[in-house]
Scaffold this motif. Structure first.
Motif, PDB file in Angstrom:
ATOM      1  N   TRP A   1      23.258 104.517  23.319  1.00  0.00           N
ATOM      2  CA  TRP A   1      23.670 104.934  21.960  1.00  0.00           C
ATOM      3  C   TRP A   1      25.178 105.017  21.910  1.00  0.00           C
ATOM      4  O   TRP A   1      25.824 105.552  22.827  1.00  0.00           O
ATOM      5  CB  TRP A   1      23.096 106.316  21.617  1.00  0.00           C
ATOM      6  N   GLY A   2      25.768 104.512  20.860  1.00  0.00           N
ATOM      7  CA  GLY A   2      27.215 104.646  20.709  1.00  0.00           C
ATOM      8  C   GLY A   2      27.687 104.124  19.365  1.00  0.00           C
ATOM      9  O   GLY A   2      27.009 103.346  18.683  1.00  0.00           O
ATOM     10  N   ARG A   3      28.853 104.617  18.963  1.00  0.00           N
ATOM     11  CA  ARG A   3      29.488 104.189  17.712  1.00  0.00           C
ATOM     12  C   ARG A   3      30.965 103.946  17.993  1.00  0.00           C
ATOM     13  O   ARG A   3      31.659 104.873  18.446  1.00  0.00           O
ATOM     14  CB  ARG A   3      29.368 105.279  16.625  1.00  0.00           C
ATOM     15  N   ILE A   4      31.420 102.726  17.734  1.00  0.00           N
ATOM     16  CA  ILE A   4      32.842 102.411  17.885  1.00  0.00           C
ATOM     17  C   ILE A   4      33.359 102.021  16.498  1.00  0.00           C
ATOM     18  O   ILE A   4      32.803 101.121  15.849  1.00  0.00           O
ATOM     19  CB  ILE A   4      33.040 101.272  18.909  1.00  0.00           C
ATOM     20  N   ILE A   5      34.384 102.721  16.053  1.00  0.00           N
ATOM     21  CA  ILE A   5      34.883 102.510  14.685  1.00  0.00           C
ATOM     22  C   ILE A   5      36.395 102.327  14.726  1.00  0.00           C
ATOM     23  O   ILE A   5      37.106 103.086  15.396  1.00  0.00           O
ATOM     24  CB  ILE A   5      34.490 103.713  13.788  1.00  0.00           C
ATOM     25  N   VAL A   6      36.864 101.318  14.027  1.00  0.00           N
ATOM     26  CA  VAL A   6      38.304 101.051  13.932  1.00  0.00           C
ATOM     27  C   VAL A   6      38.800 101.499  12.560  1.00  0.00           C
ATOM     28  O   VAL A   6      38.164 101.211  11.536  1.00  0.00           O
ATOM     29  CB  VAL A   6      38.583  99.535  14.117  1.00  0.00           C
ATOM     30  N   VAL A   7      39.915 102.214  12.564  1.00  0.00           N
ATOM     31  CA  VAL A   7      40.559 102.563  11.295  1.00  0.00           C
ATOM     32  C   VAL A   7      41.598 101.482  11.013  1.00  0.00           C
ATOM     33  O   VAL A   7      42.648 101.414  11.655  1.00  0.00           O
ATOM     34  CB  VAL A   7      41.215 103.953  11.354  1.00  0.00           C
ATOM     35  N   SER A   8      41.243 100.608  10.075  1.00  0.00           N
ATOM     36  CA  SER A   8      42.149  99.516   9.729  1.00  0.00           C
ATOM     37  C   SER A   8      42.797  99.813   8.371  1.00  0.00           C
ATOM     38  O   SER A   8      42.759 100.947   7.886  1.00  0.00           O
ATOM     39  CB  SER A   8      41.382  98.192   9.714  1.00  0.00           C
ATOM     40  N   SER A   9      43.373  98.799   7.825  1.00  0.00           N
ATOM     41  CA  SER A   9      44.148  98.956   6.598  1.00  0.00           C
ATOM     42  C   SER A   9      43.878  97.753   5.693  1.00  0.00           C
ATOM     43  O   SER A   9      43.545  96.661   6.182  1.00  0.00           O
ATOM     44  CB  SER A   9      45.627  98.980   6.982  1.00  0.00           C
ATOM     45  N   ASP A  10      44.072  97.949   4.400  1.00  0.00           N
ATOM     46  CA  ASP A  10      44.006  96.803   3.490  1.00  0.00           C
ATOM     47  C   ASP A  10      44.967  95.705   3.929  1.00  0.00           C
ATOM     48  O   ASP A  10      44.725  94.523   3.685  1.00  0.00           O
ATOM     49  CB  ASP A  10      44.339  97.248   2.059  1.00  0.00           C
ATOM     50  N   ALA A  11      46.063  96.101   4.593  1.00  0.00           N
ATOM     51  CA  ALA A  11      47.039  95.099   5.062  1.00  0.00           C
ATOM     52  C   ALA A  11      46.437  94.162   6.100  1.00  0.00           C
ATOM     53  O   ALA A  11      46.965  93.071   6.338  1.00  0.00           O
ATOM     54  CB  ALA A  11      48.264  95.813   5.651  1.00  0.00           C
ATOM     55  N   GLY A  12      45.325  94.574   6.719  1.00  0.00           N
ATOM     56  CA  GLY A  12      44.637  93.712   7.682  1.00  0.00           C
ATOM     57  C   GLY A  12      43.529  92.896   7.037  1.00  0.00           C
ATOM     58  O   GLY A  12      42.854  92.113   7.709  1.00  0.00           O
ATOM     59  N   ARG A  13      43.319  93.085   5.753  1.00  0.00           N
ATOM     60  CA  ARG A  13      42.189  92.457   5.050  1.00  0.00           C
ATOM     61  C   ARG A  13      42.664  91.465   3.992  1.00  0.00           C
ATOM     62  O   ARG A  13      42.078  90.403   3.807  1.00  0.00           O
ATOM     63  CB  ARG A  13      41.386  93.597   4.383  1.00  0.00           C
TER      64      ARG A  13
ATOM     65  N   ILE B   1      36.768 100.587   9.047  1.00  0.00           N
ATOM     66  CA  ILE B   1      37.068 100.877   7.645  1.00  0.00           C
ATOM     67  C   ILE B   1      38.479 100.345   7.378  1.00  0.00           C
ATOM     68  O   ILE B   1      39.331 100.359   8.270  1.00  0.00           O
ATOM     69  CB  ILE B   1      36.962 102.378   7.276  1.00  0.00           C
ATOM     70  N   ALA B   2      38.703  99.859   6.178  1.00  0.00           N
ATOM     71  CA  ALA B   2      40.031  99.384   5.781  1.00  0.00           C
ATOM     72  C   ALA B   2      40.547 100.344   4.716  1.00  0.00           C
ATOM     73  O   ALA B   2      40.021 100.386   3.594  1.00  0.00           O
ATOM     74  CB  ALA B   2      39.953  97.967   5.221  1.00  0.00           C
ATOM     75  N   LEU B   3      41.544 101.126   5.091  1.00  0.00           N
ATOM     76  CA  LEU B   3      42.067 102.128   4.163  1.00  0.00           C
ATOM     77  C   LEU B   3      43.122 101.561   3.232  1.00  0.00           C
ATOM     78  O   LEU B   3      43.932 100.719   3.645  1.00  0.00           O
ATOM     79  CB  LEU B   3      42.679 103.292   4.946  1.00  0.00           C
ATOM     80  N   GLY B   4      43.124 102.069   2.012  1.00  0.00           N
ATOM     81  CA  GLY B   4      44.234 101.827   1.091  1.00  0.00           C
ATOM     82  C   GLY B   4      45.288 102.904   1.317  1.00  0.00           C
ATOM     83  O   GLY B   4      45.234 103.654   2.298  1.00  0.00           O
ATOM     84  N   PRO B   5      46.267 103.021   0.407  1.00  0.00           N
ATOM     85  CA  PRO B   5      47.338 104.012   0.572  1.00  0.00           C
ATOM     86  C   PRO B   5      46.796 105.441   0.601  1.00  0.00           C
ATOM     87  O   PRO B   5      45.986 105.818  -0.234  1.00  0.00           O
ATOM     88  CB  PRO B   5      48.211 103.794  -0.673  1.00  0.00           C
ATOM     89  N   MET B   6      47.286 106.217   1.576  1.00  0.00           N
ATOM     90  CA  MET B   6      46.738 107.557   1.807  1.00  0.00           C
ATOM     91  C   MET B   6      47.725 108.648   1.371  1.00  0.00           C
ATOM     92  O   MET B   6      48.930 108.416   1.227  1.00  0.00           O
ATOM     93  CB  MET B   6      46.383 107.723   3.284  1.00  0.00           C
ATOM     94  N   ASP B   7      47.182 109.871   1.244  1.00  0.00           N
ATOM     95  CA  ASP B   7      47.948 111.046   0.797  1.00  0.00           C
ATOM     96  C   ASP B   7      49.197 111.340   1.613  1.00  0.00           C
ATOM     97  O   ASP B   7      50.117 111.981   1.120  1.00  0.00           O
ATOM     98  CB  ASP B   7      47.085 112.317   0.955  1.00  0.00           C
ATOM     99  N   ASN B   8      49.173 110.934   2.889  1.00  0.00           N
ATOM    100  CA  ASN B   8      50.280 111.332   3.768  1.00  0.00           C
ATOM    101  C   ASN B   8      51.433 110.328   3.772  1.00  0.00           C
ATOM    102  O   ASN B   8      52.326 110.424   4.609  1.00  0.00           O
ATOM    103  CB  ASN B   8      49.770 111.561   5.200  1.00  0.00           C
ATOM    104  N   LEU B   9      51.395 109.380   2.857  1.00  0.00           N
ATOM    105  CA  LEU B   9      52.554 108.493   2.709  1.00  0.00           C
ATOM    106  C   LEU B   9      53.740 109.333   2.237  1.00  0.00           C
ATOM    107  O   LEU B   9      53.535 110.425   1.689  1.00  0.00           O
ATOM    108  CB  LEU B   9      52.245 107.392   1.674  1.00  0.00           C
TER     109      LEU B   9
END
Ligand SMILES: NC(=O)c1ccc[n+]([C@@H]2O[C@H](COP(=O)([O-])OP(=O)(O)OC[C@H]3O[C@@H](n4cnc5c(N)ncnc54)[C@H](O)[C@@H]3O)[C@@H](O)[C@H]2O)c1
Length: 245
Positions: A135-147, A185-193
């Motif tokens: 059992w396992g879950r591997i998740i990458v936090v990517s960005s719209d800039a990678g998409r 997941i591919a994130l858009g602009p976040m609160d901490n910009l």
């Protein structure tokens, strides 16, 4: 939301920002948290904050770009069920949104090391244990800039993110029969910009606000859950409807 009781989640780069937000959501779903950061004091401060909120969190500081440090930390941790490859440096850090032609090869290496090698190192280090436990879950936090093409100055950052996403896409095929899923997941602009640009960028987002740690964490809680066991090799945009494709 999703029950992660009994699971241990390692979130890299979780000493602040998006990673801390992701860890908080996974902790609220019952996961025991391993809070990684390059800076020990950041990881410890984040743990103190999460513990004060009643969550179970331990600091696991190391540099994700250093394979020996990563494998020693993973071995010491004993059991990691969920790996969130969040540690990353965006184009604005070190390269200050410079067009690629104006950057030098010396600037490229740290970008590739953190945004791509960090993911390879951490994913490689946790795979043996995940396979043994089935059992396992591997998740990458990517960005719209990678998409998609987003803006100038994130050319190499986006290329590294795209490579990390494609890495988990193919990895998912190798590990599927072992009960392991690999997604991004591919994130858009976040609160901490930086404050001065948050309001400006929010105006261009169909859901007119920047993203929060809860937005990122909720998507990851789903991908980490038992309910998502038939979802693998995918990239989920979490971006308020920006840049659909
Ligand atoms: N903030 C955004 O708008 C945004 C948008 C899209 C994607 N992302 C992605 O989200 C992730 C988190 O971004 P953030 O904005 O929270 O960044 P941040 O800089 O606020 O936090 C990143 C954390 O990672 C740590 N870190 C950096 N290099 C490390 C290493 N080698 N080993 C261990 N820890 C390391 C830093 O010390 C820091 O605490 C990144 O992968 C980033 O590319 C962010």
């Amino acid at each position: 939301m999703f029950d992660l009781t009994g699971k241990t989640a390692l979130v890299t780069g979780a000493g602040r920002g998006v990673g801390l937000g992701i860890a908080r959501v996974l902790g609220r779903q019952g996961a025991a948290l391993l809070i990684n950061d390059l800076f020990e004091e950041r990881a410890l401060a984040a743990c103190a904050q999460l513990s004060a909120e009643g969550l179970q969190a331990s600091a696991l500081p190391f540099d994700t770009t250093d394979y020996d440090a990563v494998s020693a930390a993973v071995e010491a941790a004993g059991r990691i069920d969920i790996l969130v490859n969040n540690a990353g440096i965006p184009g604005r850090e070190g390269m200050a949104l410079q067009p690629f032609a104006e950057t030098s090869p010396q600037q490229w290496r740290p970008m590739v090391n953190v945004n791509l090698y960090g993911t390879l190192n951490c994913s490689h280090a946790v795979l043996t244990g995940m396979r043994e436990r089935g059992w396992g879950r591997i998740i990458v936090v990517s960005s719209d800039a990678g998409r998609v093409g987003t803006n100038a100055g994130v050319t190499l950052y986006g290329a590294c993110k795209a490579a990390a996403v494609h890495f988990v896409r193919n990895l998912s095929q190798e590990v599927a029969a072992s009960g392991i899923t690999a997604n991004a997941i591919a994130l858009g602009p976040m609160d901490n910009l930086p404050e001065e640009i948050v309001e400006f960028v929010a105006r261009g987002i169909p859901v007119p606000r920047t993203g929060s740690g809860d937005d990122a964490g909720s998507a990851i809680a789903y991908l980490a859950s038992e309910e998502a066991s038939w979802v693998t090799g995918q990239e989920l945009p979490v971006n308020g409807g920006l840049s659909p494709s």
